[in-house]
Design an enzyme around this catalytic site. Sequence first.
Site, PDB file in Angstrom:
ATOM      1  N   GLY A 127      62.865 -14.306  48.241  1.00 52.83           N
ATOM      2  CA  GLY A 127      62.811 -12.901  47.856  1.00 52.83           C
ATOM      3  C   GLY A 127      61.376 -12.449  47.778  1.00 52.83           C
ATOM      4  N   LYS A 169      63.451 -22.058  41.562  1.00 50.55           N
ATOM      5  CA  LYS A 169      62.740 -20.889  42.095  1.00 50.55           C
ATOM      6  C   LYS A 169      61.242 -21.084  41.917  1.00 50.55           C
ATOM      7  CE  LYS A 169      62.832 -15.894  42.171  1.00 50.55           C
ATOM      8  NZ  LYS A 169      63.667 -14.741  41.884  1.00 50.55           N
ATOM      9  N   ASP A 222      66.848  -5.057  37.565  1.00 48.95           N
ATOM     10  CA  ASP A 222      66.926  -5.340  39.004  1.00 48.95           C
ATOM     11  C   ASP A 222      68.319  -5.856  39.369  1.00 48.95           C
ATOM     12  OD1 ASP A 222      65.962  -5.406  41.600  1.00 48.95           O
ATOM     13  OD2 ASP A 222      65.042  -7.386  41.394  1.00 48.95           O
TER      14      ASP A 222
HETATM   15  P1  ATP Z   1      64.330 -10.119  45.292  1.00 47.75           P
HETATM   16  O1  ATP Z   1      63.105 -10.913  45.353  1.00 47.75           O
HETATM   17  O2  ATP Z   1      64.129  -8.725  45.743  1.00 47.75           O
HETATM   18  O3  ATP Z   1      64.941 -10.239  43.923  1.00 47.75           O
HETATM   19  P2  ATP Z   1      66.413 -11.875  46.147  1.00 47.75           P
HETATM   20  O4  ATP Z   1      67.213 -11.705  44.900  1.00 47.75           O
HETATM   21  O5  ATP Z   1      67.200 -12.011  47.396  1.00 47.75           O
HETATM   22  O6  ATP Z   1      65.429 -10.684  46.326  1.00 47.75           O
HETATM   23  P3  ATP Z   1      65.406 -14.349  45.111  1.00 47.75           P
HETATM   24  O7  ATP Z   1      65.778 -13.981  43.732  1.00 47.75           O
HETATM   25  O8  ATP Z   1      64.101 -15.006  45.328  1.00 47.75           O
HETATM   26  O9  ATP Z   1      65.422 -13.093  46.033  1.00 47.75           O
HETATM   27  O10 ATP Z   1      66.555 -15.285  45.638  1.00 47.75           O
HETATM   28  C1  ATP Z   1      66.638 -15.645  46.981  1.00 47.75           C
HETATM   29  C2  ATP Z   1      68.043 -16.067  47.290  1.00 47.75           C
HETATM   30  O11 ATP Z   1      68.291 -17.341  46.714  1.00 47.75           O
HETATM   31  C3  ATP Z   1      69.111 -15.157  46.716  1.00 47.75           C
HETATM   32  O12 ATP Z   1      69.377 -14.088  47.576  1.00 47.75           O
HETATM   33  C4  ATP Z   1      70.281 -16.084  46.559  1.00 47.75           C
HETATM   34  O13 ATP Z   1      70.977 -16.146  47.787  1.00 47.75           O
HETATM   35  C5  ATP Z   1      69.644 -17.435  46.322  1.00 47.75           C
HETATM   36  N1  ATP Z   1      69.693 -17.845  44.909  1.00 47.75           N
HETATM   37  C6  ATP Z   1      68.886 -17.419  43.908  1.00 47.75           C
HETATM   38  N2  ATP Z   1      69.173 -18.024  42.754  1.00 47.75           N
HETATM   39  C7  ATP Z   1      70.199 -18.871  43.013  1.00 47.75           C
HETATM   40  C8  ATP Z   1      70.968 -19.807  42.199  1.00 47.75           C
HETATM   41  N3  ATP Z   1      70.727 -19.994  40.900  1.00 47.75           N
HETATM   42  N4  ATP Z   1      71.968 -20.497  42.813  1.00 47.75           N
HETATM   43  C9  ATP Z   1      72.215 -20.310  44.125  1.00 47.75           C
HETATM   44  N5  ATP Z   1      71.541 -19.454  44.926  1.00 47.75           N
HETATM   45  C10 ATP Z   1      70.536 -18.747  44.391  1.00 47.75           C
HETATM   46 MG    MG Z   2      66.999 -12.480  43.145  1.00 54.44          MG
END
Ligand code: ATP
Ligand code: MG
Length: 478
Positions: free
Chosen positions: A19, A39, A133
């Site tokens: 993300g 993350k 968010d």
């Molecule tokens: P943004 O940065 O705008 O919030 P995002 O939500 O897509 O966008 P991230 O929060 O970095 O970005 O997460 C990236 C992806 O990782 C998510 O879209 C989701 O598919 C996956 N993800 C995040 N957290 C988890 C989790 N705890 N278990 C499984 N998949 C996850």
């Molecule tokens: Mg996210």
Amino acid sequence: MHSVERIGRYRLERRLGAGAFGTVWLAHDDDLEAPVAVKVLAENWAHRLDVRERFLAEARLLRKAGSPRVVQVHDIGELPDGRPYFVMEYADAGTLADLLAEGALPVPEALRLTALAARSAHALHEAGIVHRDVKPSNVLLRTAPDGTRRVLLADLGLAKSLAQASGLTLAAGSEGYRPPEQAEPGAGIDARADVYSLGAVGYELVTGTVPAAPGKVVPPERLRPDLAPDVARTLMRALEPDRERRWPSAEELARELEDCAATAAAVRPRGWRAPGAGRPRGRRGRAAVLAAAVAVAAAAGVWLGVALWPGAPETSGASGAASGVRVVDATGRVAVRVPDGWGRQLRDSGWDPATLGLPAGHEPGLAVADDLTHWQDLGAGVDGVFVGLSEHGDVTARVAAVAHPGCHDDGGRAWADGRWHGRIRSWSGCPGGGLLTEAALTPAGAGGQPQVYVQVRREGGVDPTDGILRSLRVTQTR
Ligand code: ATP
Ligand code: MG
């Protein structure tokens, strides 16, 4: 799948996604023998102390929420190159964004999932946290042992709102889910911001389309003509640009969606899909660039986490004459008394003097206010006090140099009360009409250290700064 790398004791298996702020990995906790999601903050953000702290603050807040409806955070840490990470429960069934990749959902399912997301948001609100968010990729799905799916809310928008407030642009997938007040500095954010975003999520699940900008949302029944009027009304009320006209809480939205879901399930065969649903459709444009919000020169103080006051704060019983609430930081070195009503929320975990332009570090400090979530936003009506120690820095010079664009500089005055001497600067007419005083204090005697930085924010009324400064007690290190 074999391991490519390790993060702490977690063996990375594969990338789940990325993300705006980092990458999320599926990893294995070999000790607990369980999958986890890790993350990691992106390299380009890792040098930004404020964003870093917010990233970890998010993990701490998620943990603090302590709800089974919110993703559980197990661990936080730092890679050898300095990038922070946090470890959370792995949502094995993907996210609502993954479901949407197939198009709109059957209405009862869309409504039930949105209602569950609203209940998750309500759990955060009950803990005093606004998510900021809520969007499909932050609503995770996890298979429960009985085979049913749990809905978990992840990813607070803390770092994102900070980056936005400081005028930085970043790729964000959140357009369409954001209420108008989140783009307006000074509006103040409350739980109803999440109600808007939840409405947007429901709208997308039902229509397969991200809603247009606030106030320009196409009625969902135009995109899905057989949609029951009460479903359309429920979603549109959540998407009201004027928050006074929205559902007043996420819980009420959840209840309404549950009722709609029950009715919809009764009148429609299960598995019904919208015309065109099921066809793979392109992912939404994710490269939308956030408009740089007005740079509210962040009032100094990086929040390392916000503690909601569980009950009555510690009050000083000793001096019956003293009114107000006495608060103490986590190290016990800083204590201050604030007016009644200002002591609702406390963040006692210290601060980073780098926010004031001093060498980076972690020093004792506290923030106490009626609403700490809006502390960074000089436009929001907040009554509160921040106190930060600096063992070696020249706070006086930094405070003399501080500017608060959007506020009127009312000048400065000297301060001396036998314990401290220093200077107090005042601002009025900040974007939301608020007032701000900042003091740089040096102890009388004792080698001139630690210096203290004090901020007092108030909506109006009599200026309590002098009383607050007189009540300030700082213990020297032994
Ligand atoms: P943004 O940065 O705008 O919030 P995002 O939500 O897509 O966008 P991230 O929060 O970095 O970005 O997460 C990236 C992806 O990782 C998510 O879209 C989701 O598919 C996956 N993800 C995040 N957290 C988890 C989790 N705890 N278990 C499984 N998949 C996850
Ligand atoms: Mg996210």
